[in-house]
Design a protein around this motif. Structure first.
Motif, PDB file in Angstrom:
ATOM      1  N   ALA A 233       0.841  -1.114  -0.021  1.00 12.40           N
ATOM      2  CA  ALA A 233      -0.043   0.058   0.101  1.00 12.40           C
ATOM      3  C   ALA A 233       0.858   1.258  -0.004  1.00 12.40           C
ATOM      4  O   ALA A 233       0.737   2.236  -0.729  1.00 12.40           O
ATOM      5  CB  ALA A 233      -0.980  -0.180   1.196  1.00 12.40           C
ATOM      6  N   VAL A 234       1.892   1.426   0.975  1.00 10.14           N
ATOM      7  CA  VAL A 234       2.590   2.621   0.957  1.00 10.14           C
ATOM      8  C   VAL A 234       3.646   2.674  -0.252  1.00 10.14           C
ATOM      9  O   VAL A 234       3.660   3.816  -0.866  1.00 10.14           O
ATOM     10  CB  VAL A 234       3.689   2.410   2.008  1.00 10.14           C
ATOM     11  N   VAL A 245       4.113   9.316   4.901  1.00  5.35           N
ATOM     12  CA  VAL A 245       4.626   9.271   6.134  1.00  5.35           C
ATOM     13  C   VAL A 245       3.438   8.611   7.020  1.00  5.35           C
ATOM     14  O   VAL A 245       2.214   9.125   7.057  1.00  5.35           O
ATOM     15  CB  VAL A 245       4.963  10.878   6.881  1.00  5.35           C
ATOM     16  N   ILE A 246       3.847   7.451   7.532  1.00  7.61           N
ATOM     17  CA  ILE A 246       2.673   6.509   8.012  1.00  7.61           C
ATOM     18  C   ILE A 246       3.097   6.166   9.227  1.00  7.61           C
ATOM     19  O   ILE A 246       4.273   5.864   9.835  1.00  7.61           O
ATOM     20  CB  ILE A 246       2.930   5.208   7.209  1.00  7.61           C
ATOM     21  N   MET A 254       6.853   5.249   9.857  1.00  2.00           N
ATOM     22  CA  MET A 254       8.005   5.065   8.743  1.00  2.00           C
ATOM     23  C   MET A 254       7.527   6.094   7.635  1.00  2.00           C
ATOM     24  O   MET A 254       6.751   6.791   7.766  1.00  2.00           O
ATOM     25  CB  MET A 254       7.620   3.834   8.062  1.00  2.00           C
ATOM     26  N   ALA A 255       8.722   6.229   6.843  1.00  2.00           N
ATOM     27  CA  ALA A 255       8.532   7.389   5.759  1.00  2.00           C
ATOM     28  C   ALA A 255       9.310   6.738   4.606  1.00  2.00           C
ATOM     29  O   ALA A 255      10.176   6.464   4.809  1.00  2.00           O
ATOM     30  CB  ALA A 255       9.343   8.752   6.259  1.00  2.00           C
ATOM     31  N   THR A 261      13.928   5.133   2.461  1.00  2.00           N
ATOM     32  CA  THR A 261      12.862   4.504   3.403  1.00  2.00           C
ATOM     33  C   THR A 261      13.526   4.654   4.747  1.00  2.00           C
ATOM     34  O   THR A 261      14.760   4.324   5.129  1.00  2.00           O
ATOM     35  CB  THR A 261      12.469   2.939   3.117  1.00  2.00           C
ATOM     36  N   ALA A 262      12.726   5.191   5.828  1.00  2.00           N
ATOM     37  CA  ALA A 262      13.385   5.173   7.261  1.00  2.00           C
ATOM     38  C   ALA A 262      12.202   4.659   8.117  1.00  2.00           C
ATOM     39  O   ALA A 262      10.964   4.805   7.735  1.00  2.00           O
ATOM     40  CB  ALA A 262      13.722   6.753   7.447  1.00  2.00           C
ATOM     41  N   ALA A 263      12.521   4.318   9.253  1.00  6.77           N
ATOM     42  CA  ALA A 263      11.511   3.808  10.350  1.00  6.77           C
ATOM     43  C   ALA A 263      11.970   3.886  11.751  1.00  6.77           C
ATOM     44  O   ALA A 263      13.267   3.884  11.776  1.00  6.77           O
ATOM     45  CB  ALA A 263      10.998   2.393  10.062  1.00  6.77           C
TER      46      ALA A 263
END
Length: 328
Positions: A233-234, A245-246, A254-255, A261-263
């Motif tokens: 989905a992201v 940004v989730i 996460m972004a 990607t970062a979390a």
């Protein structure tokens, strides 16, 4: 972007939060599911308010809370939102200005009341939100200042306003003005119910390249992308938004960009008092970090830290300066 005056300018609901402790019995007698967020009319707002205990009143609204958070972090924020010419409108204007946010939208001259959100907080810190939008539904294109929009690095829009034609048109116009000035546009999905009502419109916004930064939680991301798998989905949403940004609750946030990607994990709060405003303050921290040019992970950590601070106090706004978080 040395020619900008503000880190973020937000357009959203101008409502006054009325927050009070409540027991399970009150929720049961009203037939309201604990933790729900619902829109109510003026008559129901008056009736529910009469049943609430002693309450704390402060200016609220999701995007407005985020701007108060940015100001508390030491950032520069502005807000556009519609109030009525009543006492609650004066409370909203006073509070948001006192917190360091520029707010210049003139009140309506009609008898339409300022919006209010009646928030019932149960002993487990869960909040149940009952919103009467009032004057917010009448925000129009005429309330926009093209020069003000051009002076903000990021223009932040909230999906709660999408239900009504006038503010919907105002947000679309604001996005176009921001892009004409070379600024970024961020959009928060606000609530799963907003996606239920307007999924096609939101997908259209993404596909039209009006949105540069998309905010949502895991449930909202799955619903908007039409995929049960969060990673899929992201990735789909990031194809259009550029940056997604989730938030994932206790699992952190996460972004995702096309090339990065970062979390980060959630920041443990010093106390669990009231979860009202946690998502709004997370957005404040991330937006501030992003506007200041910080890497994705650093911006996520600032968002998580700001969310943890508001959870530890009563209400949806930070009770003091948060600039110490920004220095870390």
């Amino acid at each position: 972007m040395s020619d900008t005056e503000f880190d973020v300018l937000a357009i959203g609901d101008a409502v006054v939060d009325v927050i009070a402790p409540a027991d399970e019995a009150l929720l049961a007698s009203e037939g309201v599911p604990k933790g729900s967020m619902r829109v109510i009319d003026r008559a129901e707002a008056d009736r529910l308010y009469a049943r609430m205990g002693p309450a704390q009143e402060t200016s609220g609204g999701s995007a407005a809370n985020s701007m108060a958070g940015i100001a508390a972090l030491g950032g520069r924020a502005a807000f556009v939102g519609q109030t009525g010419s009543d006492q609650l409108g004066k409370i909203f204007a006073h509070d948001i200005r006192a917190q360091g946010v520029q707010f210049d939208t003139p009140p309506l001259t009609t008898d339409i009341a300022t919006g209010q959100c009646l928030i019932l907080v149960t002993p487990d810190a869960q909040r149940t939100m009952n919103t009467y939008r009032g004057a917010s539904e009448y925000l129009s294109v005429d309330a926009l200042d093209a020069d003000l929009i051009a002076r903000a690095k990021i223009v932040y829009l909230e999906a709660y306003l999408w239900d009504h034609e006038a503010p919907r048109a105002a947000m679309k116009r604001a996005a176009d003005l921001a892009h004409e000035a070379g600024r970024k546009v961020a959009f928060t999905l606000s609530d799963i119910a907003c996606i239920d009502r307007h999924r096609a419109d939101f997908v259209g916004l993404l596909e039209s390249d009006r949105i540069d930064i998309l905010f949502g939680n895991a449930e909202e991301a799955r619903a908007l992308a039409g995929s049960a798998d969060l990673e899929t989905a992201v990735a789909e949403l990031a194809r259009h938004a550029g940056l997604c940004v989730i938030t994932c609750g206790a699992e952190g946030a996460m972004a995702v960009q096309k090339d990065a990607t970062a979390a980060v994990p959630a920041t443990p709060p010093r106390a669990l008092v009231d979860t009202t405003g946690a998502g709004d303050l997370f957005a404040a921290g991330f937006l501030a970090g992003h506007a200041w040019g910080r890497p994705l992970e650093a911006s996520l950590r600032l968002g998580a830290a700001a969310a943890a601070e508001v959870i530890a106090d009563y209400g949806a706004r930070p009770l003091g300066a948060l600039d110490g978080l920004a220095a870390n």
